[in-house]
Design a protein around this motif. Structure first.
Motif, mmCIF file in Angstrom:
data_model
loop_
_atom_site.group_PDB
_atom_site.id
_atom_site.type_symbol
_atom_site.label_atom_id
_atom_site.label_comp_id
_atom_site.label_asym_id
_atom_site.label_seq_id
_atom_site.Cartn_x
_atom_site.Cartn_y
_atom_site.Cartn_z
ATOM 1 N N UNK A 189 9.627 40.413 43.766
ATOM 2 C CA UNK A 189 10.713 40.659 44.711
ATOM 3 C C UNK A 189 11.761 41.527 44.034
ATOM 4 N N UNK A 190 12.728 41.968 44.819
ATOM 5 C CA UNK A 190 13.832 42.767 44.299
ATOM 6 C C UNK A 190 15.078 41.900 44.198
ATOM 7 N N UNK A 191 15.805 42.078 43.108
ATOM 8 C CA UNK A 191 17.033 41.349 42.838
ATOM 9 C C UNK A 191 18.172 42.340 42.658
ATOM 10 N N UNK A 192 19.390 41.828 42.758
ATOM 11 C CA UNK A 192 20.560 42.651 42.453
ATOM 12 C C UNK A 192 21.556 41.809 41.678
ATOM 13 N N UNK A 193 22.008 42.358 40.551
ATOM 14 C CA UNK A 193 23.030 41.711 39.725
ATOM 15 C C UNK A 193 24.276 42.590 39.774
ATOM 16 N N UNK A 194 25.388 42.009 40.208
ATOM 17 C CA UNK A 194 26.632 42.759 40.351
ATOM 18 C C UNK A 194 27.697 42.226 39.409
ATOM 19 N N UNK A 195 28.419 43.151 38.813
ATOM 20 C CA UNK A 195 29.559 42.795 37.979
ATOM 21 C C UNK A 195 30.721 43.719 38.331
ATOM 22 N N UNK A 196 31.934 43.223 38.054
ATOM 23 C CA UNK A 196 33.136 44.056 38.128
ATOM 24 C C UNK A 196 33.718 44.133 36.728
ATOM 25 N N UNK A 197 34.167 45.345 36.350
ATOM 26 C CA UNK A 197 34.720 45.539 35.004
ATOM 27 C C UNK A 197 35.986 46.377 35.083
ATOM 28 N N UNK A 198 37.010 45.953 34.358
ATOM 29 C CA UNK A 198 38.282 46.667 34.318
ATOM 30 C C UNK A 198 38.299 47.658 33.160
ATOM 31 N N UNK A 199 39.236 48.619 33.178
ATOM 32 C CA UNK A 199 39.373 49.516 32.021
ATOM 33 C C UNK A 199 39.716 48.766 30.740
ATOM 34 N N UNK A 200 40.325 47.598 30.885
ATOM 35 C CA UNK A 200 40.654 46.787 29.708
ATOM 36 C C UNK A 200 39.449 46.043 29.154
ATOM 37 N N UNK A 247 27.841 51.722 29.251
ATOM 38 C CA UNK A 247 28.069 52.992 29.950
ATOM 39 C C UNK A 247 29.542 53.215 30.276
ATOM 40 N N UNK A 248 30.378 52.221 30.012
ATOM 41 C CA UNK A 248 31.807 52.377 30.266
ATOM 42 C C UNK A 248 32.163 52.375 31.741
ATOM 43 N N UNK A 249 31.468 51.568 32.531
ATOM 44 C CA UNK A 249 31.718 51.517 33.974
ATOM 45 C C UNK A 249 33.019 50.777 34.252
ATOM 46 N N UNK A 250 33.842 51.310 35.147
ATOM 47 C CA UNK A 250 34.997 50.582 35.665
ATOM 48 C C UNK A 250 34.832 50.455 37.170
ATOM 49 N N UNK A 251 35.190 49.286 37.706
ATOM 50 C CA UNK A 251 34.957 48.989 39.115
ATOM 51 C C UNK A 251 33.715 48.147 39.268
ATOM 52 N N UNK A 252 33.178 48.138 40.475
ATOM 53 C CA UNK A 252 31.953 47.391 40.742
ATOM 54 C C UNK A 252 30.733 48.153 40.251
ATOM 55 N N UNK A 253 29.789 47.401 39.721
ATOM 56 C CA UNK A 253 28.485 47.932 39.333
ATOM 57 C C UNK A 253 27.410 47.043 39.938
ATOM 58 N N UNK A 291 37.411 43.566 47.140
ATOM 59 C CA UNK A 291 38.675 43.211 46.490
ATOM 60 C C UNK A 291 38.554 43.359 44.981
ATOM 61 N N UNK A 292 37.451 42.903 44.405
ATOM 62 C CA UNK A 292 37.316 43.021 42.952
ATOM 63 C C UNK A 292 37.162 44.470 42.521
ATOM 64 N N UNK A 293 36.607 45.316 43.369
ATOM 65 C CA UNK A 293 36.555 46.738 43.021
ATOM 66 C C UNK A 293 37.971 47.300 42.917
ATOM 67 N N UNK A 294 38.804 46.982 43.904
ATOM 68 C CA UNK A 294 40.190 47.457 43.863
ATOM 69 C C UNK A 294 40.918 46.899 42.644
ATOM 70 N N UNK A 295 40.756 45.604 42.415
ATOM 71 C CA UNK A 295 41.398 44.996 41.250
ATOM 72 C C UNK A 295 40.932 45.669 39.960
ATOM 73 N N UNK A 296 39.642 45.916 39.871
ATOM 74 C CA UNK A 296 39.084 46.463 38.636
ATOM 75 C C UNK A 296 39.590 47.868 38.367
ATOM 76 N N UNK A 301 44.057 41.694 37.185
ATOM 77 C CA UNK A 301 43.174 40.563 36.872
ATOM 78 C C UNK A 301 42.103 40.404 37.940
ATOM 79 N N UNK A 302 40.876 40.148 37.510
ATOM 80 C CA UNK A 302 39.753 40.025 38.426
ATOM 81 C C UNK A 302 39.736 38.653 39.073
ATOM 82 N N UNK A 303 39.211 38.609 40.318
ATOM 83 C CA UNK A 303 39.159 37.364 41.062
ATOM 84 C C UNK A 303 37.875 36.595 40.808
#
Length: 381
Positions: A189-200, A247-253, A291-296, A301-303
């Motif tokens: 099956x296909x899965x999706x793992x999502x994270x939010x990351x801030x510049x900090x 990869x230095x991602x900021x925002x949602x991934x 919301x977490x994308x905007x926060x990130x 601070x992330x929710x």
């Protein structure tokens, strides 16, 4: 005269549209660069400009006064993002990270260097005969993908012979496309793992979800993925966190993954923005992906990502028999009162994503049945 925005958003699709509600709740002002005056997000974001994301002057106009710019899609030219950076704006994610969502070939090479689990792959030379020779060694069946621009099943072909491949390659190379070959993964099956990351560098992770694709388009998401081994769920989350950090991602991934028949996870695709597989979080989690994308991206601070219920099911609504979606919404809510209906303000066209429905609850069979019923009523009547 509009007030100075906290954030510029490039792209007027449903992802930008769904950023507006949490932006209002957080007291954030968005300025939008939209493709047209009536596109999905422009209908709900009052401060919008109509322009072209490939035009640097249009990008400068939407970013005027805004310290941060983020995206509804990954197609802004990196040289334009570097120009905006030089002028004092912060693209998030930045061009160095966004490259790996824009170019599947670059993504595959980079993730492999980092030792992250990926399908076997091969970047093909731009000559049909040479490419066929390399494919003969690589082996069939194979998946051919355009390195740039493909989505929702577009720009992806399963080829089982040299004749199949020759036809695809001739057309693609004539259009100036670069082609990536990958093994056809035997996946469960296909899965999706999502994270939010801030510049900090702060990171939060959402539960790993199961997604179901029909004709290359996400049709259904179940959160969390049913019967997923906890160790494999942790591995999927760890992969997503490593991708974000390396990869230095900021925002949602969003990291879309294959769960293989032999119990592994392999990275399929990356999206550095809110993603279809995270829409469940609007109604199903303590803090939505939007919301977490905007926060990130604003380094707030992330929710928390804690689910509200044991199960959440999101069903995409594609253009079908129902033409008046707003009128049909009453029918859906009468039949499934606890369903949450999200319409994107788009005209109905066959196969087009025009909305989604979400149902939450404590019993998966019931939640699945209710979500599917609501989606079917909204799509086909």
């Amino acid at each position: 005269m509009s007030l100075t925005p906290h954030l510029a958003v490039v792209g007027g699709g449903q992802l930008a549209r769904m950023m507006q509600v949490p932006a209002v709740a957080l007291g954030l002002r968005i300025r939008l660069l939209a493709e047209g005056p009536d596109v999905s997000a422009a209908q709900v974001v009052p401060d919008h400009l109509v322009g072209d994301h490939t035009d640097l002057d249009d990008l400068r106009a939407v970013c005027a006064g805004s310290p941060v710019v983020t995206f509804d899609h990954e197609h802004v030219p990196p040289e334009h993002l570097r120009a905006l950076e030089a002028e004092g704006h912060a693209p998030r994610p930045g061009p160095d990270a966004l490259l790996y969502a824009q170019d599947k070939g670059e993504m595959r090479v980079r993730l492999s260097v980092l030792g992250l689990p990926c399908p076997l792959f091969l970047l093909l030379p731009g000559d049909v005969e040479e490419a066929l020779e390399e494919l003969a060694d690589f082996g069939y069946p194979a998946v051919l993908k355009t390195t740039r621009g493909g989505y929702d099943g577009k720009g992806v072909w399963v080829v089982r012979s040299a004749d199949d491949a020759a036809e695809v390659l001739a057309t693609a190379f004539a259009e100036g496309r670069e082609i990536l070959a990958e093994e056809l993964v035997d996946f469960r099956r296909e899965l999706s793992a999502q994270v939010a990351r801030t510049p900090s560098g702060d990171v939060v992770a959402y539960p790993v979800v199961q997604s179901t694709q029909v004709d290359g388009i996400c049709k259904e998401v179940v959160a969390p993925a049913p019967d997923l081994d906890p160790a494999l769920a942790q591995e999927a989350t760890d992969v997503a966190v490593r991708v974000a950090e390396q990869l230095g991602v900021t925002g949602m991934l969003a990291v879309e993954l294959f769960e293989t028949a032999d119990g592994r996870v392999l990275v399929n695709e990356l999206a550095m923005r809110p993603h279809n597989t995270g829409h469940w979080s609007i109604d199903g989690a303590a803090t939505s992906q939007f919301e977490n994308h905007l926060r990130a991206v604003l380094d707030l601070p992330l929710g928390p990502t804690t689910p509200h219920h044991a199960w959440t099911v999101m069903v995409n609504v594609l253009g079908g028999a129902v033409q008046d979606l707003e009128a049909q919404e009453a029918v859906v809510l009468s039949a499934v009162p606890h369903a949450k209906v999200h319409l994107y303000g788009k005209g109905v066209k066959p196969g087009r994503k025009v909305g989604h429905v979400t149902v939450t609850g404590d019993h998966l069979d019931t939640v699945l049945a209710d979500a599917r019923r609501a989606g079917a009523l909204l799509q086909d009547g």
